[in-house]
Design a protein around this motif. Structure first.
Motif, mmCIF file in Angstrom:
data_model
loop_
_atom_site.group_PDB
_atom_site.id
_atom_site.type_symbol
_atom_site.label_atom_id
_atom_site.label_comp_id
_atom_site.label_asym_id
_atom_site.label_seq_id
_atom_site.Cartn_x
_atom_site.Cartn_y
_atom_site.Cartn_z
ATOM 1 N N THR A 174 0.802 -1.227 0.000
ATOM 2 C CA THR A 174 0.000 0.000 0.000
ATOM 3 C C THR A 174 0.830 1.270 0.000
ATOM 4 O O THR A 174 0.446 2.269 -0.602
ATOM 5 N N VAL A 175 1.962 1.268 0.675
ATOM 6 C CA VAL A 175 2.725 2.514 0.825
ATOM 7 C C VAL A 175 3.158 3.075 -0.515
ATOM 8 O O VAL A 175 2.977 4.262 -0.803
ATOM 9 N N MET A 176 3.726 2.247 -1.366
ATOM 10 C CA MET A 176 4.240 2.725 -2.646
ATOM 11 C C MET A 176 3.142 2.938 -3.679
ATOM 12 O O MET A 176 3.292 3.743 -4.600
ATOM 13 N N ASP A 177 2.028 2.233 -3.527
ATOM 14 C CA ASP A 177 0.971 2.325 -4.527
ATOM 15 C C ASP A 177 -0.028 3.435 -4.217
ATOM 16 O O ASP A 177 -0.344 4.259 -5.088
ATOM 17 N N ILE A 178 -0.531 3.494 -2.996
ATOM 18 C CA ILE A 178 -1.531 4.499 -2.646
ATOM 19 C C ILE A 178 -1.124 5.370 -1.461
ATOM 20 O O ILE A 178 -1.482 6.548 -1.388
ATOM 21 N N GLY A 179 -0.341 4.815 -0.544
ATOM 22 C CA GLY A 179 0.092 5.587 0.616
ATOM 23 C C GLY A 179 0.962 6.772 0.251
ATOM 24 O O GLY A 179 1.054 7.745 1.011
ATOM 25 N N ILE A 180 1.586 6.726 -0.918
ATOM 26 C CA ILE A 180 2.409 7.831 -1.385
ATOM 27 C C ILE A 180 1.592 9.119 -1.475
ATOM 28 O O ILE A 180 2.104 10.208 -1.208
ATOM 29 N N TYR A 181 0.308 8.999 -1.811
ATOM 30 C CA TYR A 181 -0.552 10.188 -1.877
ATOM 31 C C TYR A 181 -0.770 10.775 -0.487
ATOM 32 O O TYR A 181 -0.790 12.001 -0.312
ATOM 33 N N ASN A 182 -0.946 9.916 0.499
ATOM 34 C CA ASN A 182 -1.116 10.387 1.875
ATOM 35 C C ASN A 182 0.121 11.150 2.331
ATOM 36 O O ASN A 182 0.021 12.241 2.917
ATOM 37 N N VAL A 183 1.284 10.563 2.076
ATOM 38 C CA VAL A 183 2.546 11.164 2.491
ATOM 39 C C VAL A 183 2.772 12.490 1.774
ATOM 40 O O VAL A 183 3.134 13.499 2.392
ATOM 41 N N PHE A 184 2.538 12.493 0.477
ATOM 42 C CA PHE A 184 2.716 13.711 -0.316
ATOM 43 C C PHE A 184 1.816 14.839 0.186
ATOM 44 O O PHE A 184 2.258 15.981 0.356
ATOM 45 N N MET A 185 0.544 14.522 0.445
ATOM 46 C CA MET A 185 -0.401 15.552 0.878
ATOM 47 C C MET A 185 -0.015 16.103 2.245
ATOM 48 O O MET A 185 -0.035 17.330 2.470
ATOM 49 N N ALA A 186 0.348 15.239 3.163
ATOM 50 C CA ALA A 186 0.744 15.688 4.493
ATOM 51 C C ALA A 186 1.971 16.581 4.436
ATOM 52 O O ALA A 186 2.038 17.629 5.108
ATOM 53 N N MET A 187 2.948 16.210 3.624
ATOM 54 C CA MET A 187 4.158 17.016 3.510
ATOM 55 C C MET A 187 3.894 18.338 2.787
ATOM 56 O O MET A 187 4.565 19.347 3.047
ATOM 57 N N SER A 188 2.913 18.352 1.896
ATOM 58 C CA SER A 188 2.553 19.598 1.212
ATOM 59 C C SER A 188 2.010 20.625 2.196
ATOM 60 O O SER A 188 2.207 21.826 2.018
ATOM 61 N N ILE A 189 1.326 20.138 3.226
ATOM 62 C CA ILE A 189 0.691 21.034 4.192
ATOM 63 C C ILE A 189 1.602 21.337 5.377
ATOM 64 O O ILE A 189 1.722 22.488 5.812
ATOM 65 N N LEU A 190 2.262 20.316 5.912
ATOM 66 C CA LEU A 190 3.036 20.471 7.148
ATOM 67 C C LEU A 190 4.550 20.489 6.950
ATOM 68 O O LEU A 190 5.286 20.844 7.871
ATOM 69 N N GLY A 191 5.007 20.076 5.779
ATOM 70 C CA GLY A 191 6.441 20.034 5.538
ATOM 71 C C GLY A 191 7.053 18.703 5.939
ATOM 72 O O GLY A 191 6.351 17.724 6.216
ATOM 73 N N LEU A 315 9.752 8.203 2.016
ATOM 74 C CA LEU A 315 9.186 6.868 1.808
ATOM 75 C C LEU A 315 10.175 5.787 2.234
ATOM 76 O O LEU A 315 9.783 4.769 2.822
ATOM 77 N N ASP A 316 11.456 6.005 1.956
ATOM 78 C CA ASP A 316 12.484 5.053 2.391
ATOM 79 C C ASP A 316 12.501 4.932 3.917
ATOM 80 O O ASP A 316 12.621 3.818 4.473
ATOM 81 N N LYS A 317 12.404 6.063 4.613
ATOM 82 C CA LYS A 317 12.404 6.061 6.074
ATOM 83 C C LYS A 317 11.183 5.325 6.611
ATOM 84 O O LYS A 317 11.276 4.541 7.555
#
Length: 332
Positions: A174-191, A315-317
């Motif tokens: 899930t992380v590489m396929d769909i979770g990447i969107y979650n991570v990207f969005m969170a980092m877009s808002i909070l850094g 994502l690696d972390k």
């Protein structure tokens, strides 16, 4: 306006969606398709007629009448496919995830810089009107100080289940396929998070069937991110501040999402109008690539290499903390 001649590498579902949306891009022409089999390439051209049909990726990369190539292959092939195209002087729009790990991503970026060839990660959400509106609202301070981001993305695959979802060789999970969107969005808002916690539930193949991620920041803000292949979730995102909250309705990462703005009271909601147009939503990034190429750019100002590498490092972390690994991680 100079016509930008596109080629698509890979002839699967996403390739077909991109080809469909390319028709909505002024000054863009789909000139070629490249697949590993003639049957697959021929089948693609039944719905999307092109001037050149190639039954090898190399033939596509060598086609002198192609300016830019959209890479739409499984995750594990992005690295070698991108290197092939860049080495042949072709601009590249590479589908997410950009690579399987930071090591691969760094090589891809380094080669593009050396060859002075345009390369960009196809993180389509960054060009969608609803995403740009949310960034504008946050930037204007309408939510006050952002305190939390809550995102879930999950679905239960139905037969026939795509092999790539659970195969570690193909970068499944899930992380590489769909979770990447979650991570990207969170980092877009909070850094970039100051601390990361992550746990996963393994599938029988060893990849993550579910993954829960927690970002923590020195100012006390948090992001709670969850992805799963074992149940159907709302696939919404909540951005919560001291003065209000934004909810991106399902699916939060697609242009079909709507923006709900909650000011002060939880039962007081305002729908924020956002421009909508036909298509799946790939046309926005394609327009941007066209603009970059016409301007002679080799790096996108919207998705610069630094952002792509930072996302891959994060994502690696996450994978290291959660215990998610792939065979390619051990490759030289």
């Amino acid at each position: 306006m100079k016509t930008i001649r596109w080629g698509i590498l890979g002839a699967g579902r996403i390739a077909r969606k991109f080809a469909s949306d390319l028709k909505l891009v002024e000054g863009a022409e789909l000139n070629a398709i490249g697949s590993r089999s003639k049957a697959s390439a021929d089948d693609f051209t039944k719905d999307f007629p092109v001037k050149y049909t190639h039954d090898s990726y190399r033939d596509l990369a060598e086609n002198a009448e192609v300016d830019v190539i959209y890479i739409a292959t499984p995750h594990n092939l992005h690295y070698e496919n991108t290197l092939l195209c860049v080495n042949h002087g072709k601009a590249v729009l590479c589908e997410k995830p950009f690579a399987m790990n930071t090591r691969q991503a760094e090589v891809m970026v380094s080669l593009a810089k050396e060859k002075k060839v345009f390369l960009m990660e196809a993180l389509w959400t960054k060009f969608h009107p609803h995403y740009l509106k949310v960034k504008e609202m946050v930037g204007q301070g309408l939510l006050g100080e952002i305190r939390s981001v809550l995102i879930n993305f999950g679905f239960k695959p139905t037969p026939p289940i795509p092999v790539r979802l659970f195969d570690p060789v193909l970068g499944g999970g899930t992380v590489m396929d769909i979770g990447i969107y979650n991570v990207f969005m969170a980092m877009s808002i909070l850094g970039t998070p100051d601390h990361i916690n992550a746990v996963m539930t393994p599938a029988s193949t060893g990849v993550d069937e579910q993954c829960a991620i927690l970002f923590r920041y020195h100012n006390g803000a948090m992001a709670q991110l969850f992805s799963t292949f074992s149940s159907n979730l709302a696939t919404e995102a909540d951005i919560c501040g001291s003065e209000g909250r934004i909810r991106l309705t399902s699916r939060f990462y697609e242009p079909s999402s709507t923006i709900e703005f909650y000011k002060e009271r939880v039962d007081s909601v305002e729908g924020i109008p956002v421009h909508k147009e036909p298509g799946f939503g790939y046309q926005y990034e394609a327009r941007h690539v066209n603009d970059c190429l016409r301007s002679g750019l080799t790096e996108s100002p919207v998705i610069p290499f630094a952002d792509t590498l930072l996302l891959m490092e994060t994502l690696d972390k996450i994978r290291a903390i959660a215990g998610i690994s792939y065979p390619l991680d051990d490759a030289n």
